[in-house]
Design an enzyme around this catalytic site. Structure first.
Site, PDB file in Angstrom:
ATOM      1  N   ALA A  59      69.330  86.123  39.882  1.00  0.00           N
ATOM      2  CA  ALA A  59      68.896  86.755  41.053  1.00  0.00           C
ATOM      3  C   ALA A  59      68.455  85.912  42.217  1.00  0.00           C
ATOM      4  O   ALA A  59      67.877  86.624  43.020  1.00  0.00           O
ATOM      5  CB  ALA A  59      67.753  87.668  40.470  1.00  0.00           C
ATOM      6  N   ASN A  60      68.669  84.616  42.198  1.00  0.00           N
ATOM      7  CA  ASN A  60      68.163  83.959  43.313  1.00  0.00           C
ATOM      8  C   ASN A  60      69.052  83.857  44.664  1.00  0.00           C
ATOM      9  O   ASN A  60      69.095  83.251  45.487  1.00  0.00           O
ATOM     10  CB  ASN A  60      67.844  82.514  42.945  1.00  0.00           C
ATOM     11  CG  ASN A  60      68.698  81.679  42.378  1.00  0.00           C
ATOM     12  OD1 ASN A  60      69.895  82.298  42.306  1.00  0.00           O
ATOM     13  ND2 ASN A  60      68.445  80.597  41.563  1.00  0.00           N
ATOM     14  N   GLY A 116      72.745  86.100  46.649  1.00  0.00           N
ATOM     15  CA  GLY A 116      73.893  87.162  46.604  1.00  0.00           C
ATOM     16  C   GLY A 116      73.607  88.549  46.076  1.00  0.00           C
ATOM     17  O   GLY A 116      72.400  88.961  46.513  1.00  0.00           O
ATOM     18  N   GLY A 141      72.535  89.629  43.302  1.00  0.00           N
ATOM     19  CA  GLY A 141      71.529  89.541  42.360  1.00  0.00           C
ATOM     20  C   GLY A 141      70.261  89.660  42.946  1.00  0.00           C
ATOM     21  O   GLY A 141      69.457  90.465  42.886  1.00  0.00           O
ATOM     22  N   SER A 201      84.439  93.044  37.309  1.00  0.00           N
ATOM     23  CA  SER A 201      84.967  92.871  38.500  1.00  0.00           C
ATOM     24  C   SER A 201      86.451  93.621  38.393  1.00  0.00           C
ATOM     25  O   SER A 201      86.996  93.992  37.414  1.00  0.00           O
ATOM     26  CB  SER A 201      85.353  91.443  38.853  1.00  0.00           C
ATOM     27  OG  SER A 201      86.347  91.239  39.971  1.00  0.00           O
ATOM     28  N   TYR A 253      88.506  83.437  34.876  1.00  0.00           N
ATOM     29  CA  TYR A 253      87.406  84.505  35.308  1.00  0.00           C
ATOM     30  C   TYR A 253      87.668  85.805  34.947  1.00  0.00           C
ATOM     31  O   TYR A 253      87.101  86.625  34.411  1.00  0.00           O
ATOM     32  CB  TYR A 253      87.409  84.401  36.538  1.00  0.00           C
ATOM     33  CG  TYR A 253      86.526  85.226  37.694  1.00  0.00           C
ATOM     34  CD1 TYR A 253      85.063  84.999  37.466  1.00  0.00           C
ATOM     35  CD2 TYR A 253      87.065  86.284  38.280  1.00  0.00           C
ATOM     36  CE1 TYR A 253      84.276  86.016  38.066  1.00  0.00           C
ATOM     37  CE2 TYR A 253      86.175  87.171  38.839  1.00  0.00           C
ATOM     38  CZ  TYR A 253      84.774  87.028  38.711  1.00  0.00           C
ATOM     39  OH  TYR A 253      84.121  87.875  39.313  1.00  0.00           O
TER      40      TYR A 253
END
Ligand SMILES: *[C@@H]1O[C@H](CO)[C@@H](O)[C@H](O)[C@H]1NC(C)=O
Ligand SMILES: *[C@@H]1O[C@H](CO)[C@@H](O)[C@H](O)[C@H]1NC(C)=O
EC number: 1.1.1.300
Length: 316
Positions: free
Chosen positions: A47-48, A50, A52, A175, A200
């Site tokens: 959450a720190n 982008g 999030g 994604s 990914y």
């Protein structure tokens, strides 16, 4: 021939002119729910920065107590301060969570369960993309380990609390890239062959498969679960690849801002009446098509069992 050449030469110019329009088209999905969240508790991983961060900010804005689960606590504290100032909500808390280490995940869950009575919204947002071949503390390939197994364990450990707090929701950020993903059970940790881009995609396919399997298992519990494609977003996900960074910059006018990217997560976390769509994949705030692999229940169940096995969880 000449016309074609002229068109080719004009193309960049046309794209440039049309960019604002295209951007608007690409970012059509907006969360329109007006639900407020006083007394609700939310956890957002990664959450720190982008998406999030934007997601956490909006949940705080609506009055929830929001836990920022971050690997970098110092950075997290700065973001928490920022959100507190912007929203006037002081209940924004930072807790250490390193999804590449099951010890850290277990410690986070243990402390959270001890300190909180409820959990209404879990946003599995953190992710790595295209990092060079590397392993987590437990020896899992990094993409599978963080994007899939890490969140699998976290969700597993918090599930009891989510059930007690029902109606509650789990949102998994996946994604569009899952379309290229395959689950190679004989090469789950990328030992036999490895490509950082595909790794990914594989892990994002795993996210969708799990959402489906979990939804099936949670039927009737009041806990519902959704996977989302946030759109192509400017974020730090591209930190491991200078090529991707370059591409991102080139196309930056077509790309969503993190705030636009957070809309589909918010839609799935908040919108009333969405429960009947549990297990579905969303993009631009609408149910979206997933690949045949992602719809395959046999693969979903097997991946569930294998994941339990890898994490030392009882297979049920
Ligand atoms: C989200 O994805 C993770 C990783 O694939 C999985 O473990 C978890 O069960 C999923 N949760 C939901 C609610 O889909
Ligand atoms: C699901 O995947 C398995 C294994 O790859 C395959 O044998 C099976 O045909 C697939 N099922 C469907 C419905 O596509």
């Amino acid at each position: 021939m000449v016309v074609l050449l002229l068109l080719l030469l004009l193309l960049p110019f046309l794209l440039y002119v049309a960019a604002p329009q295209i951007r608007k088209m690409l970012s059509s999905g907006v969360c329109t729910s007006t639900v407020q969240l006083p007394g609700k508790v939310a956890v957002v991983t990664g959450a720190n920065t982008g998406i999030g961060k934007e997601t956490a900010k909006e949940l705080a804005q609506r009055g929830a107590r929001v836990y920022l689960a971050c690997r970098d606590v110092q950075k997290g504290e700065l973001v928490a301060k920022e959100i507190q100032t912007m929203t006037g909500n002081q209940q924004v808390l930072v807790r250490k969570l390193d999804l590449s280490d099951t010890k850290s995940i277990r410690a986070f869950a243990k402390d959270f369960l001890a300190e909180e009575k409820h959990l209404h919204i879990l946003i599995n947002n953190a992710g790595v993309m295209m990092c060079p071949y590397s392993k987590t503390a437990d020896g899992f390939e990094m993409h599978m380990g963080v994007n899939h197994l890490g969140h699998f364990l976290l969700t597993h450990l918090l599930l009891g609390k989510l059930k007690e707090s029902a109606p509650s929701r789990i949102v998994n950020v996946s994604s569009l890239a899952h379309h290229l993903g395959r689950i190679h059970f004989h090469n789950l940790q990328g030992e036999k062959f490895y490509n950082s881009g595909l790794a990914y995609c594989h892990s994002k396919l795993a996210n969708i498969l799990f959402t489906k399997e979990l939804a099936r298992r949670l039927k009737g519990s009041g806990v519902t679960t959704y996977s989302v494609h946030p759109g192509t977003v400017q974020s730090e996900l591209t930190r491991h690849s200078s090529f991707m960074k370059w591409m991102w910059q080139l196309f930056s006018s077509f790309i969503k801002t993190p705030q636009q990217g957070a809309q589909t997560s918010l839609h799935c976390a908040l919108t009333e009446g969405l429960e009947i769509l549990s297990g579905n994949h969303f993009s631009d705030c609408h149910v979206a098509w997933v690949s045949a692999q992602a719809r395959n229940e046999t693969i979903a169940r097997r991946l569930w069992d294998v994941s339990c096995d890898l994490l030392g969880l009882p297979v049920d």
